[in-house]
Design an enzyme around this catalytic site. Structure first.
Site, PDB file in Angstrom:
ATOM      1  N   HIS A 193      61.074 108.963 100.650  1.00  0.00           N
ATOM      2  CA  HIS A 193      59.431 109.933 100.549  1.00  0.00           C
ATOM      3  C   HIS A 193      58.573 109.051 101.833  1.00  0.00           C
ATOM      4  CE1 HIS A 193      61.423 110.294  96.278  1.00  0.00           C
ATOM      5  NE2 HIS A 193      62.116 110.438  97.401  1.00  0.00           N
TER       6      HIS A 193
HETATM    7  C1  LIG Z   1      69.115 111.296 100.505  1.00  0.00           C
HETATM    8  C2  LIG Z   1      66.979 111.911  99.604  1.00  0.00           C
HETATM    9  C3  LIG Z   1      67.220 112.089  98.168  1.00  0.00           C
HETATM   10  C4  LIG Z   1      66.403 112.337  98.156  1.00  0.00           C
HETATM   11  N1  LIG Z   1      65.445 113.204  97.012  1.00  0.00           N
HETATM   12  C5  LIG Z   1      64.803 114.073  96.614  1.00  0.00           C
HETATM   13  C6  LIG Z   1      63.752 114.180  95.088  1.00  0.00           C
HETATM   14  O1  LIG Z   1      65.206 113.723  94.627  1.00  0.00           O
HETATM   15  N2  LIG Z   1      62.726 114.451  95.201  1.00  0.00           N
HETATM   16  C7  LIG Z   1      62.109 114.648  96.016  1.00  0.00           C
HETATM   17  O2  LIG Z   1      60.915 115.150  96.166  1.00  0.00           O
HETATM   18  N3  LIG Z   1      62.318 115.227  97.260  1.00  0.00           N
HETATM   19  C8  LIG Z   1      63.697 113.839  97.818  1.00  0.00           C
HETATM   20  N4  LIG Z   1      63.596 113.770  98.417  1.00  0.00           N
HETATM   21  C9  LIG Z   1      62.920 113.854 100.000  1.00  0.00           C
HETATM   22  C10 LIG Z   1      63.473 115.193 100.424  1.00  0.00           C
HETATM   23  O3  LIG Z   1      64.338 115.737 100.739  1.00  0.00           O
HETATM   24  C11 LIG Z   1      62.241 115.289 101.537  1.00  0.00           C
HETATM   25  O4  LIG Z   1      60.855 115.623 101.159  1.00  0.00           O
HETATM   26  C12 LIG Z   1      62.526 117.272 101.746  1.00  0.00           C
HETATM   27  O5  LIG Z   1      63.489 117.553 102.395  1.00  0.00           O
HETATM   28  C13 LIG Z   1      61.040 116.880 103.077  1.00  0.00           C
HETATM   29  O6  LIG Z   1      61.126 118.754 104.291  1.00  0.00           O
HETATM   30  P1  LIG Z   1      61.141 118.983 105.166  1.00  0.00           P
HETATM   31  O7  LIG Z   1      60.970 120.198 105.833  1.00  0.00           O
HETATM   32  O8  LIG Z   1      59.696 118.023 104.985  1.00  0.00           O
HETATM   33  O9  LIG Z   1      61.845 117.895 106.540  1.00  0.00           O
HETATM   34  P2  LIG Z   1      63.414 118.139 106.645  1.00  0.00           P
HETATM   35  O10 LIG Z   1      63.800 118.590 105.029  1.00  0.00           O
HETATM   36  O11 LIG Z   1      63.868 115.925 106.724  1.00  0.00           O
HETATM   37  O12 LIG Z   1      64.146 118.713 107.312  1.00  0.00           O
HETATM   38  C14 LIG Z   1      63.856 118.403 108.682  1.00  0.00           C
HETATM   39  C15 LIG Z   1      64.307 118.335 109.853  1.00  0.00           C
HETATM   40  O13 LIG Z   1      63.531 118.749 111.385  1.00  0.00           O
HETATM   41  C16 LIG Z   1      64.773 118.315 111.744  1.00  0.00           C
HETATM   42  N5  LIG Z   1      64.335 117.896 113.412  1.00  0.00           N
HETATM   43  C17 LIG Z   1      63.543 117.246 113.369  1.00  0.00           C
HETATM   44  N6  LIG Z   1      63.385 116.267 114.544  1.00  0.00           N
HETATM   45  C18 LIG Z   1      63.589 117.527 115.239  1.00  0.00           C
HETATM   46  C19 LIG Z   1      63.166 117.917 116.319  1.00  0.00           C
HETATM   47  N7  LIG Z   1      63.030 116.770 117.609  1.00  0.00           N
HETATM   48  N8  LIG Z   1      63.976 119.885 117.069  1.00  0.00           N
HETATM   49  C20 LIG Z   1      64.494 120.028 116.363  1.00  0.00           C
HETATM   50  N9  LIG Z   1      64.911 119.730 114.876  1.00  0.00           N
HETATM   51  C21 LIG Z   1      64.243 118.763 114.249  1.00  0.00           C
HETATM   52  C22 LIG Z   1      66.201 117.395 111.285  1.00  0.00           C
HETATM   53  O14 LIG Z   1      67.454 117.558 111.843  1.00  0.00           O
HETATM   54  C23 LIG Z   1      65.458 118.290 109.911  1.00  0.00           C
HETATM   55  O15 LIG Z   1      66.992 119.582 109.134  1.00  0.00           O
HETATM   56  C24 LIG Z   1      65.100 113.042  99.401  1.00  0.00           C
HETATM   57  C25 LIG Z   1      65.328 112.652 100.866  1.00  0.00           C
HETATM   58  C26 LIG Z   1      66.781 111.746 100.646  1.00  0.00           C
HETATM   59  C27 LIG Z   1      67.154 112.186 103.037  1.00  0.00           C
END
Ligand SMILES: Cc1cc2nc3c(=O)[nH]c(=O)nc-3n(C[C@H](O)[C@H](O)[C@H](O)COP(=O)(O)OP(=O)(O)OC[C@H]3O[C@@H](n4cnc5c(N)ncnc54)[C@H](O)[C@@H]3O)c2cc1C
Ligand code: SF4
Length: 586
Positions: A513
């Site tokens: 987080h």
């Molecule tokens: C183990 C774990 C448990 C969690 N549990 C919870 C929970 O219970 N409740 C909660 O609210 N949140 C939880 N979270 C947090 C939650 O998963 C994230 O807040 C959410 O998934 C973020 O979404 P996002 O789209 O911002 O990023 P992400 O889901 O991280 O997606 C980002 C994507 O961008 C890609 N990327 C990065 N850099 C580049 C680049 N330069 N070029 C191309 N692609 C790139 C990555 O490969 C990734 O697939 C948890 C996270 C983890 C890791």
């Protein structure tokens, strides 16, 4: 020399929750959307089939779904006078890689922030006086009431299982009475509750609290979301966090949005394409393209009318710094915005050991638990306590995985026959109460480019400088003491309170987080994006996800990330597309 490709309307960097939402909304509005994801394609039958989805060694310990530090990492130090070193093993947080991002392997604990969280500076200063000079806490520039319809939209997309505590200002029995008013109840009833959280609920009630089932993105029943995608009831398998769900029961981009998106001709997803930078025109005021590299090392330039950074907290900030967009934050002068306001969370726990109560920890789901919210945000009077902020307390039954879960009382040896005896005695009969606390933003906690270490492409690694403040230690101690009181009321044989002492360590897993670094706000001198997550400097560049949080709150972030993303994309459809340019005048 990068090969220049035909332009698209929208380029998304990364494909997790935020990108999936933007893609669905903007393709439905008729735009051509291209997502560039650095990781591999992933889907339920091919990657999380029930025959191997529960492989603890592969997913939990060998981290098969996470970013590989050998390919990409960051450097870390606690304070500015230290030399940061590269993280060769990820520990404290586990950034995702691959289609679906961390939406695949999250727990699904899905919360809304409190109304006061969005006005953290003005509210706390009005109630408790001027905040310390070291804190860079600020208001978000958007209110809970403005976000409410978008929280609702994300909850119905995901099919959240829960019980409302406040519908249109009317407090509901059995829900969280501290939550902000919501328009309607959750789409699904709470998950079936198991024994440990039930004992916690009884003790919490006895000690004057109002326990409620925690909102979960694990299905309590079959559910078809507004996009027409159906999820199945959860089987309480307990291989949820850090695992993909083979049962179609945990909301993820794959189980809620992708089946619809992949049928749209105006959507394209290119996997194993890592974006290296965002390119701007000579004025620096307009993003023109992104440069990416594929697995064969070929470079491409992808022009786009709009670019959305959806690459997760640190990666969004890293890309901004590498692209020279926005003024990098300087902790000495306090000037600059990119890298400013990095924050995190602080967690602790109390183990509750019974002799006569069989908890069965292996019957679990990522969001299966009972919580109390009396000590979150400003739900209680902080007068004389010496800190602001707070967190929730919860008793979860999320997993009893054999390699990971070994509850043993204080004083148990770490190995050998006495350790084995203690594990055998306590495995089935131990519950845990967790505290999940906010972290404020500080002048000296920030992200910048490392002066020494470089990545495989020869670019500086991102450097993280972070430690907990006294505020966080006092707050976490306070929460742990409250958890211990409830633990004792559960009438156990003994308890073990594990306070979070000392400096922040990047080694043990805490939460993923991570927040800040491209904060939102009302003033371009202290924020990188405006209330619509649009760059103040480059109006056709948008930043999604928790990098826009000005500081962290006492809840898991994804509900708020989902709401902010829907709100931003609504503004793009209704304001920006009609008149491309800044949606807020600085
Ligand atoms: C183990 C774990 C448990 C969690 N549990 C919870 C929970 O219970 N409740 C909660 O609210 N949140 C939880 N979270 C947090 C939650 O998963 C994230 O807040 C959410 O998934 C973020 O979404 P996002 O789209 O911002 O990023 P992400 O889901 O991280 O997606 C980002 C994507 O961008 C890609 N990327 C990065 N850099 C580049 C680049 N330069 N070029 C191309 N692609 C790139 C990555 O490969 C990734 O697939 C948890 C996270 C983890 C890791
Ligand atoms: S606990 Fe439920 S939601 Fe989680 S992985 Fe198992 S079946 Fe899926």
């Amino acid at each position: 020399m990068a090969k220049k490709l035909p332009a698209v309307d929208v380029a998304l960097v990364g494909f997790g929750w935020t990108a999936a939402i933007v893609a669905e909304e903007l393709t439905a509005a008729g735009l051509d959307v291209l997502a560039l994801e650095r990781g591999a394609w992933r889907d339920t039958p091919t990657d999380f089939a029930v025959t191997f989805a529960q492989d603890e060694l592969r997913y939990m310990w060998r981290r098969s779904l996470f970013q590989e530090p050998a390919r990409q990492t960051l450097t870390f130090r606690n304070s500015m006078d230290q030399t940061a070193l590269p993280m060769r093993h990820l520990g404290s947080f586990l950034p995702a890689t691959g289609v679906g991002g961390a939406g695949i392997h999250w727990n699904g604990q899905n919360w809304r922030f409190l109304p006061t969280d969005f006005v953290a500076r003005s509210h706390n200063e009005a109630r408790y006086g001027t905040l310390p000079e070291s804190m860079t806490v600020q208001d978000w520039g958007v209110t809970y009431d403005e976000l409410e319809p978008y929280y609702d939209k994300f909850e119905y997309l995901c099919g959240i299982s829960g019980k409302a505590g406040n519908i249109k200002g009317r407090i509901q029995d059995g829900g969280n009475p501290f939550e902000g008013p919501r328009a309607r109840d959750y789409p699904n009833p709470p998950l079936d509750m198991v024994y440990g959280p039930t004992l916690f609920a009884a003790a919490a009630r006895e000690t004057g609290h109002k326990p409620f089932p925690c909102p979960a993105a694990n299905m309590s029943r079959a559910y078809t979301n507004p996009l027409g995608v159906t999820l199945a009831p959860c089987s309480y398998c307990g291989f949820c966090e850090k695992f993909g769900c083979g049962n179609y029961s945990k909301s993820s981009p794959q189980t809620t949005i992708l089946p619809v998106l992949m049928r749209r001709n105006n959507f394209e997803l290119r996997t194993q394409c890592e974006v290296l930078r965002v390119n701007c025109d000579s004025s620096g005021k307009r993003a023109t393209s992104v440069t990416y590299i594929d697995t064969e090392g070929r470079e491409f330039e992808q022009p786009a009318e709009m670019i959305f950074l959806c690459a997760f907290a640190q990666h969004n900030v890293h890309l901004l710094l590498l692209s020279g967009i926005g003024k990098p934050y300087d902790p000495k002068s306090g000037e600059g915005v990119v890298g400013r306001n990095y924050a995190y969370q602080i967690v602790s726990s109390v183990d509750v050991f019974f002799d006569d109560k069989i908890i069965n920890p292996f019957v679990g789901a990522g969001g299966l638990g009972v919580g109390i919210d009396e000590y979150n945000g400003d739900n209680f009077d902080h007068g004389g306590l010496g800190f602001i902020g707070g967190g929730y307390l919860a008793c979860w039954n999320t997993h009893g995985r054999p390699i990971e879960l070994h509850p043993t009382p204080k004083g148990t040896p770490k190995w050998g026959s006495k350790w084995k005896e203690a594990v055998a005695r306590n495995y089935l009969t131990t519950a845990t109460i967790s505290t999940h606390g906010a972290v404020m933003s500080y002048r000296t906690n920030y992200l910048d480019l490392d002066p020494t270490y470089r990545d495989a492409h020869g670019r500086p690694l991102l450097r993280l400088t972070f430690d907990f403040g006294d505020n966080e230690h006092r707050m976490s101690d306070y929460l742990t003491d409250r958890a211990a009181e409830i633990a004792k009321a559960m009438k156990p044989r003994e308890i073990h309170a594990k306070k979070r002492n000392g400096h922040y360590s990047v080694v043990p897993y805490q939460t993923t987080h991570n927040t800040g670094g491209a904060a939102m706000g009302t003033d371009p001198r202290t924020s990188f994006v405006n209330r619509y997550l649009q760059s103040w400097d480059v109006p056709n560049l948008f930043v999604m996800g928790s990098s826009v949080f000005p500081q962290n709150a006492g809840y898991n972030p994804t509900g708020t990330i989902g709401a902010l993303t829907y709100a931003a994309v609504d503004a793009v459809k209704n304001i920006y597309l009609k008149n491309p340019g800044p949606m807020v005048q600085a």
